[in-house]
Design a protein around this motif. Structure first.
Motif, short mmCIF file in Angstrom:
data_model
loop_
_atom_site.label_atom_id
_atom_site.label_comp_id
_atom_site.label_asym_id
_atom_site.label_seq_id
_atom_site.Cartn_x
_atom_site.Cartn_y
_atom_site.Cartn_z
N VAL A 1 53.21 31.28 -35.15
CA VAL A 1 52.54 30.00 -35.38
C VAL A 1 52.73 29.08 -34.17
O VAL A 1 51.77 28.44 -33.70
CB VAL A 1 53.06 29.33 -36.66
N ILE A 2 53.96 29.03 -33.65
CA ILE A 2 54.23 28.20 -32.47
C ILE A 2 53.39 28.66 -31.29
O ILE A 2 52.76 27.86 -30.59
CB ILE A 2 55.73 28.24 -32.11
N LEU A 3 53.38 29.97 -31.06
CA LEU A 3 52.70 30.52 -29.89
C LEU A 3 51.19 30.30 -29.94
O LEU A 3 50.55 30.13 -28.89
CB LEU A 3 52.99 32.01 -29.75
N ILE A 4 50.61 30.31 -31.13
CA ILE A 4 49.16 30.17 -31.26
C ILE A 4 48.73 28.71 -31.37
O ILE A 4 47.78 28.27 -30.71
CB ILE A 4 48.65 30.97 -32.47
N VAL A 5 49.45 27.93 -32.16
CA VAL A 5 49.03 26.56 -32.46
C VAL A 5 49.32 25.61 -31.30
O VAL A 5 48.50 24.74 -30.98
CB VAL A 5 49.71 26.06 -33.75
N LYS A 6 50.49 25.75 -30.67
CA LYS A 6 50.91 24.77 -29.66
C LYS A 6 49.94 24.67 -28.47
O LYS A 6 49.54 23.55 -28.10
CB LYS A 6 52.33 25.10 -29.17
N PRO A 7 49.53 25.79 -27.83
CA PRO A 7 48.59 25.64 -26.71
C PRO A 7 47.23 25.07 -27.12
O PRO A 7 46.63 24.31 -26.37
CB PRO A 7 48.46 27.06 -26.15
N ILE A 8 46.78 25.44 -28.32
CA ILE A 8 45.49 24.91 -28.79
C ILE A 8 45.60 23.42 -29.04
O ILE A 8 44.68 22.64 -28.73
CB ILE A 8 45.04 25.67 -30.06
N GLY A 9 46.74 22.98 -29.59
CA GLY A 9 46.97 21.55 -29.79
C GLY A 9 47.04 20.81 -28.46
O GLY A 9 46.51 19.70 -28.32
N TYR A 10 47.69 21.43 -27.48
CA TYR A 10 47.80 20.80 -26.17
C TYR A 10 46.43 20.69 -25.50
O TYR A 10 46.15 19.72 -24.79
CB TYR A 10 48.76 21.61 -25.28
N ARG A 11 45.58 21.66 -25.74
CA ARG A 11 44.24 21.67 -25.15
C ARG A 11 43.44 20.44 -25.56
O ARG A 11 42.60 19.94 -24.81
CB ARG A 11 43.50 22.95 -25.58
N SER A 12 43.69 19.91 -26.75
CA SER A 12 42.95 18.76 -27.24
C SER A 12 43.23 17.50 -26.42
O SER A 12 42.44 16.56 -26.43
CB SER A 12 43.28 18.50 -28.71
N THR A 13 44.36 17.46 -25.71
CA THR A 13 44.71 16.29 -24.90
C THR A 13 44.59 16.54 -23.40
O THR A 13 44.66 15.61 -22.61
CB THR A 13 46.15 15.84 -25.21
N SER A 14 44.45 17.81 -23.01
CA SER A 14 44.35 18.15 -21.58
C SER A 14 43.27 19.21 -21.40
O SER A 14 43.51 20.39 -21.60
CB SER A 14 45.70 18.67 -21.07
N LYS A 15 42.08 18.77 -20.99
CA LYS A 15 40.93 19.67 -20.93
C LYS A 15 40.48 19.99 -19.51
O LYS A 15 39.37 20.46 -19.29
CB LYS A 15 39.77 19.06 -21.72
N GLY A 16 41.35 19.74 -18.53
CA GLY A 16 40.96 19.98 -17.15
C GLY A 16 41.08 21.42 -16.70
O GLY A 16 40.59 21.78 -15.62
#
Length: 410
Positions: free
Chosen positions: A342-357
């Motif tokens: 869950v950590i490995l899948i959810v965390k990067p996707i959550g981070y993507r919502s604030t950093s889209k460069g």
């Protein structure tokens, strides 16, 4: 000593280069130890943490590392008497630990898209050297044809799965360079030629996972990159994509010719006589089922690190290494493995919502997930590539140079 402002990117470059060189080191026995590159990447990340610190928002990856520990204690009671405790544990946990350290350090570190592209190029250089080595090791594929199974001889004398994985990574990098860093016709021809040379050797390993992963990763990259461009550049990308597809078709045709059609049988799940194989996963589906049974029978703390392979040695007399990191984590870590995933899948996707460069984001995530499901974490590449999804990638601003005005003499 690099200035403080460049310490992050220097760690990024160093990790990228050695990750690209790992399989070449193993093939040529050029490393001091089999897992040396994973430990080296962990060391680089640790040095980076010492000088640049960590982001407080990356705490889930500290929890992730902590969740790996209980399986070691479980393994101390479940591994067979003949098993080498230290080497078995190190073998299965070196990849996940490498991922954890890289993720902790690179989380929210600010880099430019130009620096990420340069790192990928540095990673690609030893992959090119690896490809050249394979060509010299096995100039003629026909000489080593033995059927439609993975071909070690055509893979430079090393495991076809690992070789195809790293060559697939090289395919992605040069495909990305074709679309992003080839402003002239000469560069387009050069990058296409290198891509085709790597793709040919990847295909004729007869290990499908690395090639399929490369194709998925390239498509994921192009889908995002296309929508970042202006209308004029989109038209140019479409034209380059058509040429790219023609190059891929020509590479496949050459591969089919050089393998006397065996590669076509391989990718259509047939044996060398053209008969349909019962199992498209070549036994990996059965391994997945057995590891899921281990998870169901020990749902809380799992069966312990490396116990899945150890059980196969006891029952079948041979310890086939798991090809799926997902099923292995669930079997060996139990409910803690569910939290890890869950950590490995959810965390990067959550981070993507604030950093889209980072337009490489979905390509990196795709490479990681596809690789751990066909090659587990045998090499450092999926661990390091995963951590790249957590970078805070920005566009480099054009610097405005102003002349300094001299004071007029009175």
């Amino acid at each position: 000593m690099a200035p403080n402002s460049r310490k992050t990117v220097e760690v990024l470059y160093a990790c990228g280069y050695f990750v690209g060189a790992e399989v070449l080191f193993r093939m040529t026995r050029g490393a001091v130890a089999y897992e040396a590159v994973k430990y080296l990447v962990i060391l680089f990340a640790s040095i980076g943490m010492f000088y640049k610190g960590l982001s407080g928002r990356g705490y889930p990856y500290f929890l992730y590392l902590m969740l790996l520990i209980p399986s070691i204690f479980v393994a101390s009671t479940t591994l067979s008497f003949d098993a080498n405790f230290r080497t078995n544990i190190a073998f299965v946990l070196s990849g996940p630990v490498c991922l954890g350290f890289c993720a902790l350090f690179f989380y929210d570190k600010r880099v430019t898209i130009k620096q990420v592209t340069k790192m990928l190029f540095l990673m690609a250089l030893p992959i090119v050297a690896n490809t050249v080595y394979i060509y010299f090791y096995n100039p003629t594929v026909r000489d080593v044809l033995s059927g439609t199974t993975s071909n070690r001889a055509a893979s430079g004398g090393w495991g076809a799965n690992q070789v195809a994985t790293v060559l697939g990574l090289g395919m992605f990098i040069f495909a990305a360079r074709l679309f992003t860093k080839s402003p002239t016709m000469r560069l387009k021809i050069l990058n296409t030629t290198i891509f085709c040379a790597i793709a040919f050797r990847a295909i004729v390993t007869f290990s499908r996972g690395g090639v399929i992963t490369a194709i998925l990763t390239i498509l994921a990259f192009l889908f995002i990159y296309y929508f970042t461009l202006s209308k004029k550049r989109k038209n140019n990308i479409v034209a380059v994509f058509v040429v790219f597809c023609l190059a891929m078709t020509a590479t496949w045709a050459i591969s089919s010719n050089q393998t006397d059609g065996y590669i076509d049988l391989r990718y259509t799940n047939k044996d060398h006589l053209g008969r349909e194989k019962k199992d498209v996963t070549t036994g990996r589906g059965e391994l997945f089922k057995k590891e899921m049974i281990g998870f169901i029978s020990n749902p809380f703390f799992g069966i312990g690190s490396s116990r899945a392979k150890d059980q196969r040695i006891e029952v079948e007399g041979q310890g086939v290494t798991s090809h799926s990191e997902v099923s292995r984590i669930l079997a060996e870590h139990g409910i803690l493995g569910v939290i890890i995933l869950v950590i490995l899948i959810v965390k990067p996707i959550g981070y993507r919502s604030t950093s889209k460069g980072n337009y490489y984001f979905y390509a990196f995530l795709c490479f990681w997930f596809a690789t751990i499901n066909h090659s587990s974490m045998r090499i450092a590449a999926p661990a390091f590539i995963y951590s790249l999804t957590l970078l805070n990638v920005v566009n480099e601003k054009n610097l405005i140079h102003r002349k300094q005005l001299k004071e007029q003499e009175v």
